[in-house]
Design a protein around this motif. Structure first.
Motif, PDB file in Angstrom:
ATOM      1  N   GLU A 101      35.590  38.911  30.449  1.00  0.00           N
ATOM      2  CA  GLU A 101      35.534  38.336  31.793  1.00  0.00           C
ATOM      3  C   GLU A 101      36.750  38.772  32.620  1.00  0.00           C
TER       4      GLU A 101
ATOM      5  N   LYS B  69      36.575  41.027  36.050  1.00  0.00           N
ATOM      6  CA  LYS B  69      37.201  40.557  37.299  1.00  0.00           C
ATOM      7  C   LYS B  69      38.225  41.551  37.820  1.00  0.00           C
TER       8      LYS B  69
ATOM      9  N   ASN C  85      37.972  43.434  41.410  1.00  0.00           N
ATOM     10  CA  ASN C  85      39.063  43.340  42.389  1.00  0.00           C
ATOM     11  C   ASN C  85      39.551  44.713  42.828  1.00  0.00           C
TER      12      ASN C  85
END
Length: 140
Positions: A77, A81, A85
């Protein structure tokens, strides 16, 4: 007073029944023992059923495997992420679409449907209770 002779025809049958049957206390004692054995067997069968998966989970170190899966999930995870980003624009949108497709492929549709049905049931439950009470009908 009548005396029963051993030659009487009913005496042999009565004597056989008396010898074959035990006293009342013996019969009750045997019945109690059978009941205790049956109850103990039933209790052990119930505990075997209840602890079966728990024992297997412990035997094969299920907790350590579960913790390892949780760690992998968290790491994955975080990686996803960080990649999200770092991207922007069209790349971000295409990646989000791909991730959504992956999410749908790996989600359990059966559980999602059940959760939606539960939510609907919770939503309409107060209204149903109100309607039932207005009609003075018992739901039992």
């Amino acid at each position: 007073m009548d005396v029963i002779a051993e030659g009487d025809p009913g005496f042999k049958r009565t004597k056989g029944l008396m010898n074959r049957n035990a006293t009342l206390s013996q019969v009750l004692r045997e019945a109690k023992e059978k009941e205790e054995i049956w109850n103990s067997n039933e209790v052990t069968m119930e505990t075997d059923k209840k602890t079966h998966y728990g024992l297997l989970f412990d035997e094969f170190q299920g907790l350590s495997h579960l913790e390892a899966l949780e760690m992998l999930s968290r790491e994955s995870e975080i990686k996803v992420k960080s990649i999200l980003n770092s991207l922007s624009g069209e790349e971000l949108e295409t990646l989000k679409v791909e991730l959504e497709q992956l999410k749908e492929a790996f989600s359990l549709a059966e559980f999602c449907e059940e959760e939606e049905e539960e939510k609907k049931g919770k939503k309409y439950r107060p209204r149903m209770d109100q309607e039932v009470s207005d009609q003075a009908i018992s739901r039992e």
